[in-house]
Design a protein around this motif. Structure first.
Motif, PDB file in Angstrom:
ATOM      1  N   GLU A 157      14.514   4.542  -0.916  1.00 60.06           N
ATOM      2  CA  GLU A 157      15.153   5.280   0.177  1.00 60.06           C
ATOM      3  C   GLU A 157      14.147   5.580   1.283  1.00 60.06           C
ATOM      4  N   LYS A 158      12.953   5.976   0.907  1.00 58.51           N
ATOM      5  CA  LYS A 158      11.923   6.334   1.895  1.00 58.51           C
ATOM      6  C   LYS A 158      11.480   5.119   2.702  1.00 58.51           C
ATOM      7  N   MET A 159      11.368   3.961   2.031  1.00 67.39           N
ATOM      8  CA  MET A 159      10.913   2.747   2.697  1.00 67.39           C
ATOM      9  C   MET A 159      12.059   1.925   3.284  1.00 67.39           C
ATOM     10  N   ASN A 160      13.296   2.369   2.997  1.00 63.17           N
ATOM     11  CA  ASN A 160      14.489   1.663   3.485  1.00 63.17           C
ATOM     12  C   ASN A 160      14.545   0.226   2.972  1.00 63.17           C
ATOM     13  N   VAL A 161      14.270   0.068   1.678  1.00 64.70           N
ATOM     14  CA  VAL A 161      14.360  -1.239   1.020  1.00 64.70           C
ATOM     15  C   VAL A 161      15.080  -1.051  -0.308  1.00 64.70           C
ATOM     16  N   SER A 162      15.365  -2.145  -1.007  1.00 61.41           N
ATOM     17  CA  SER A 162      16.018  -2.048  -2.306  1.00 61.41           C
ATOM     18  C   SER A 162      14.997  -1.681  -3.385  1.00 61.41           C
ATOM     19  N   LYS A 163      15.508  -1.192  -4.525  1.00 60.00           N
ATOM     20  CA  LYS A 163      14.626  -0.857  -5.641  1.00 60.00           C
ATOM     21  C   LYS A 163      13.936  -2.105  -6.183  1.00 60.00           C
ATOM     22  N   LEU A 164      14.610  -3.251  -6.112  1.00 59.57           N
ATOM     23  CA  LEU A 164      13.983  -4.497  -6.562  1.00 59.57           C
ATOM     24  C   LEU A 164      12.806  -4.865  -5.662  1.00 59.57           C
ATOM     25  N   THR A 165      12.949  -4.595  -4.362  1.00 56.25           N
ATOM     26  CA  THR A 165      11.849  -4.857  -3.444  1.00 56.25           C
ATOM     27  C   THR A 165      10.677  -3.931  -3.748  1.00 56.25           C
ATOM     28  N   VAL A 166      10.987  -2.665  -4.056  1.00 51.38           N
ATOM     29  CA  VAL A 166       9.935  -1.718  -4.445  1.00 51.38           C
ATOM     30  C   VAL A 166       9.212  -2.221  -5.685  1.00 51.38           C
ATOM     31  N   LYS A 167       9.981  -2.667  -6.663  1.00 53.02           N
ATOM     32  CA  LYS A 167       9.389  -3.164  -7.905  1.00 53.02           C
ATOM     33  C   LYS A 167       8.462  -4.344  -7.620  1.00 53.02           C
ATOM     34  N   ARG A 168       8.899  -5.238  -6.727  1.00 53.76           N
ATOM     35  CA  ARG A 168       8.077  -6.411  -6.388  1.00 53.76           C
ATOM     36  C   ARG A 168       6.794  -5.984  -5.672  1.00 53.76           C
ATOM     37  N   HIS A 169       6.914  -5.035  -4.721  1.00 52.40           N
ATOM     38  CA  HIS A 169       5.723  -4.538  -4.028  1.00 52.40           C
ATOM     39  C   HIS A 169       4.709  -3.978  -5.019  1.00 52.40           C
ATOM     40  N   LEU A 170       5.193  -3.222  -6.016  1.00 55.86           N
ATOM     41  CA  LEU A 170       4.286  -2.597  -6.981  1.00 55.86           C
ATOM     42  C   LEU A 170       3.654  -3.634  -7.904  1.00 55.86           C
ATOM     43  N   GLU A 171       4.433  -4.632  -8.294  1.00 56.25           N
ATOM     44  CA  GLU A 171       3.870  -5.694  -9.135  1.00 56.25           C
ATOM     45  C   GLU A 171       2.743  -6.420  -8.401  1.00 56.25           C
ATOM     46  N   LEU A 172       2.987  -6.743  -7.129  1.00 53.80           N
ATOM     47  CA  LEU A 172       1.981  -7.455  -6.348  1.00 53.80           C
ATOM     48  C   LEU A 172       0.757  -6.579  -6.083  1.00 53.80           C
ATOM     49  N   SER A 173       0.992  -5.281  -5.808  1.00 53.97           N
ATOM     50  CA  SER A 173      -0.142  -4.399  -5.522  1.00 53.97           C
ATOM     51  C   SER A 173      -1.000  -4.198  -6.758  1.00 53.97           C
ATOM     52  N   ARG A 174      -0.386  -4.065  -7.931  1.00 51.29           N
ATOM     53  CA  ARG A 174      -1.159  -3.902  -9.165  1.00 51.29           C
ATOM     54  C   ARG A 174      -1.996  -5.148  -9.446  1.00 51.29           C
ATOM     55  N   LYS A 175      -1.389  -6.322  -9.206  1.00 50.08           N
ATOM     56  CA  LYS A 175      -2.137  -7.569  -9.421  1.00 50.08           C
ATOM     57  C   LYS A 175      -3.317  -7.650  -8.457  1.00 50.08           C
ATOM     58  N   SER A 176      -3.080  -7.273  -7.204  1.00 54.41           N
ATOM     59  CA  SER A 176      -4.131  -7.341  -6.203  1.00 54.41           C
ATOM     60  C   SER A 176      -5.273  -6.385  -6.536  1.00 54.41           C
ATOM     61  N   LYS A 178       0.832  -1.203   0.000  1.00 56.49           N
ATOM     62  CA  LYS A 178       0.000   0.000   0.000  1.00 56.49           C
ATOM     63  C   LYS A 178       0.864   1.249   0.000  1.00 56.49           C
ATOM     64  N   GLU A 179       1.908   1.248   0.822  1.00 56.17           N
ATOM     65  CA  GLU A 179       2.790   2.414   0.890  1.00 56.17           C
ATOM     66  C   GLU A 179       3.474   2.653  -0.457  1.00 56.17           C
TER      67      GLU A 179
END
Length: 204
Positions: free
Chosen positions: A159-178, A141-142
């Motif tokens: 940087e804001k979420m303190n994770v890697s860019k690959l993790t951000v990409k994965r979060h967005l892929e999953l959120s779009r699917k959801s 969601k974030e």
């Protein structure tokens, strides 16, 4: 010159063999030797520093994840440029889909809403989208809100979420699917099938 070319080719072949065997130090060496040229090649097409950096990272992640296929690679640099070219083309295809989606939304917004049904449809769509976003796990969601509402880049979100860019990409892929799946399961009582088609194109 021929001797130098042969030495470079031998060095590349050695790196390929080492990376094929899972040697991370060899991979890091290859990255530092080649990433500038890959960045320049991608930048020549996308003309955007944030996007170019993101695509460069994707090139090397894909290279590492597919290292078991390196046995048949004859030229290291050519192989990297092929990966970069394919990822850049995929980027432009995605941009085209998103452009069509937002063009459709802009067209809908510019039309005068004259009937009660149309007003209800817009209200239901907004409600449906908020419900879909609300049911996302916290990090998905974030990431969704940061990219869609604050329009931050992957690097800024990471940087804001303190994770890697690959993790951000994965979060967005999953959120779009959801969100897409949520729309599919609730669409009959909320919005028209014609608008569903646009949503599926965007979130696929």
């Amino acid at each position: 010159m021929l001797r130098l070319d042969k030495q470079n080719a031998d060095d590349d072949n050695l790196l390929l063999r080492q990376i094929f065997a899972g040697d991370e130090r060899a991979f890091n060496q290859m990255y530092y030797q080649t990433n500038k040229n890959i960045y320049n090649a991608i930048m020549a097409y996308v003309k955007n520093e944030h996007i170019a950096i993101e695509l460069v990272q994707q090139v090397y992640v894909k290279f590492w994840n597919n290292r078991q296929k390196l046995k048949g690679v004859q030229n290291l640099k050519d192989y990297l440029f092929i990966i970069a070219k394919n990822l850049t083309l995929d980027h432009f295809k995605k941009v085209t889909k998103e452009t069509k989606f937002f063009a459709e939304l802009t067209l809908r917004a510019s039309d005068v809403v004259n009937t009660t049904d149309e007003k209800i449809e817009q209200i239901e769509y907004d409600k449906l989208l908020q419900n879909a976003i609300g049911q996302l796990p916290p990090q998905q969601k974030e990431a969704w809100l940061l990219v869609n509402e604050q329009e931050l880049s992957y690097a800024e979100i990471a940087e804001k979420m303190n994770v890697s860019k690959l993790t951000v990409k994965r979060h967005l892929e999953l959120s779009r699917k959801s969100v897409r799946d949520y729309f599919k399961s609730h669409i009959d009582t909320a919005i028209s099938l014609s608008f569903l088609a646009v949503l599926i194109i965007f979130f696929s």
